[in-house]
Scaffold this active site. Structure first.
Site, PDB file in Angstrom:
ATOM      1  CE  LYS A  13      57.430  51.898  77.986  1.00 19.14           C
ATOM      2  NZ  LYS A  13      57.920  50.417  77.802  1.00 19.14           N
ATOM      3  NE  ARG A  88      62.756  52.540  74.434  1.00 20.47           N
ATOM      4  CZ  ARG A  88      61.303  52.084  74.186  1.00 20.47           C
ATOM      5  NH1 ARG A  88      60.614  53.459  74.008  1.00 20.47           N
ATOM      6  NH2 ARG A  88      60.687  51.068  74.056  1.00 20.47           N
ATOM      7  NE  ARG A 125      52.623  43.391  73.305  1.00 17.08           N
ATOM      8  CZ  ARG A 125      53.496  44.544  73.931  1.00 17.08           C
ATOM      9  NH1 ARG A 125      52.973  45.037  74.815  1.00 17.08           N
ATOM     10  NH2 ARG A 125      54.572  44.766  73.632  1.00 17.08           N
ATOM     11  NE  ARG A 137      55.642  46.252  69.549  1.00 13.45           N
ATOM     12  CZ  ARG A 137      55.921  47.033  70.601  1.00 13.45           C
ATOM     13  NH1 ARG A 137      55.062  47.534  71.469  1.00 13.45           N
ATOM     14  NH2 ARG A 137      57.391  47.352  70.779  1.00 13.45           N
TER      15      ARG A 137
HETATM   16  P1  AMP Z   1      57.738  50.639  72.117  1.00 11.48           P
HETATM   17  O1  AMP Z   1      56.647  50.777  71.470  1.00 11.48           O
HETATM   18  O2  AMP Z   1      57.983  51.914  73.275  1.00 11.48           O
HETATM   19  O3  AMP Z   1      58.204  49.524  72.822  1.00 11.48           O
HETATM   20  O4  AMP Z   1      59.024  51.209  71.111  1.00 11.48           O
HETATM   21  C1  AMP Z   1      59.231  50.122  70.192  1.00 11.48           C
HETATM   22  C2  AMP Z   1      60.593  50.230  69.404  1.00 11.48           C
HETATM   23  O5  AMP Z   1      60.664  51.595  68.931  1.00 11.48           O
HETATM   24  C3  AMP Z   1      62.051  50.193  70.533  1.00 11.48           C
HETATM   25  O6  AMP Z   1      62.353  48.908  70.771  1.00 11.48           O
HETATM   26  C4  AMP Z   1      62.959  51.169  69.712  1.00 11.48           C
HETATM   27  O7  AMP Z   1      63.561  50.465  68.607  1.00 11.48           O
HETATM   28  C5  AMP Z   1      61.800  52.160  69.099  1.00 11.48           C
HETATM   29  N1  AMP Z   1      61.907  53.600  70.083  1.00 11.48           N
HETATM   30  C6  AMP Z   1      60.670  53.796  70.766  1.00 11.48           C
HETATM   31  N2  AMP Z   1      60.860  54.977  71.393  1.00 11.48           N
HETATM   32  C7  AMP Z   1      62.195  55.137  71.457  1.00 11.48           C
HETATM   33  C8  AMP Z   1      63.092  55.930  71.934  1.00 11.48           C
HETATM   34  N3  AMP Z   1      62.628  57.108  72.725  1.00 11.48           N
HETATM   35  N4  AMP Z   1      64.380  55.938  71.652  1.00 11.48           N
HETATM   36  C9  AMP Z   1      65.028  54.956  70.761  1.00 11.48           C
HETATM   37  N5  AMP Z   1      64.136  54.134  70.317  1.00 11.48           N
HETATM   38  C10 AMP Z   1      63.102  54.019  70.510  1.00 11.48           C
END
Ligand code: AMP
Length: 190
Positions: A13, A88, A125, A137
């Protein structure tokens, strides 16, 4: 153009949102990036989110909705945006509808990849980052990944039905090379 990118962790993404952002000259709005910035700056939101993110769970809806509503309201998003990692949950999608008022999304693009592939991608990664001395991360490990995948299946995947019912969903095979996936996305929104 107002786009949403949906897809499980490791589907690409972030990579694709960044490519589309350059091609379409509209900003990439990533709630994951916003939350990681909040964590590293130690803001109140960051303090609430840090442990939840580390476990791989979703942070509370109202927290991310506040962040994204503020960001969508800025002038650089007036011409459009690419939402990367938001919404999400169905509740977040409903809040997004409220934030956008009468502006409709153009497309919701689902990146589809099989699960085994995701595990390898994410662990690869993390290994690459570790070897090159980059920051790994906190949630790129096997334990958090399985929680993230479950969160996707249980809480985020239902959004495909939500958007398909509105005729907004396009599904792309994201197991191809980065450039092919970008080309498929561009074709889908064309
Ligand atoms: P990502 O970088 O999109 O994989 O997001 C990393 C982490 O941030 C996720 O595993 C959640 O803990 C939190 N997170 C990011 N976006 C959301 C969202 N829209 N709703 C809830 N938690 C989020």
């Amino acid at each position: 153009m107002r786009l949403v990118l949906l897809g499980p962790p490791g589907a690409g993404k972030g990579t694709q949102a960044s490519k589309l952002s350059q091609l379409l000259t509209i900003p990439q709005l990533s709630t994951g990036d916003m939350l990681r910035a909040a964590v590293s700056e130690g803001t109140a939101i960051g303090q609430q989110a840090a442990e939840i993110m580390q476990r791989g769970e979703l942070v509370p809806d109202q927290l991310v909705v506040g962040l994204i509503a503020e960001r969508i309201g800025r002038s650089d998003a007036a011409r459009g945006f690419i939402l990367d990692g938001f919404p999400r949950t169905v509740a977040q999608a409903e809040s997004l509808d409220e934030v956008l008022e009468n502006q409709e999304l153009d497309w919701v693009l689902e990146l589809k990849v099989d699960e085994q592939y995701l595990l390898n991608r994410i662990l690869g990664r993390a290994m690459q980052a570790r070897e090159s001395g980059a920051v790994v991360r906190a949630d790129d490990n096997e334990g958090a990944l399985s929680v993230r995948l479950t969160a996707y299946t249980d809480q985020t995947k239902p959004l495909t039905d939500y958007y398909a019912a509105r005729g907004l969903l396009k599904t792309i095979d994201a197991s191809q090379t980065v450039d092919r996936v970008t080309a498929a996305l561009v074709g889908a929104i064309g």
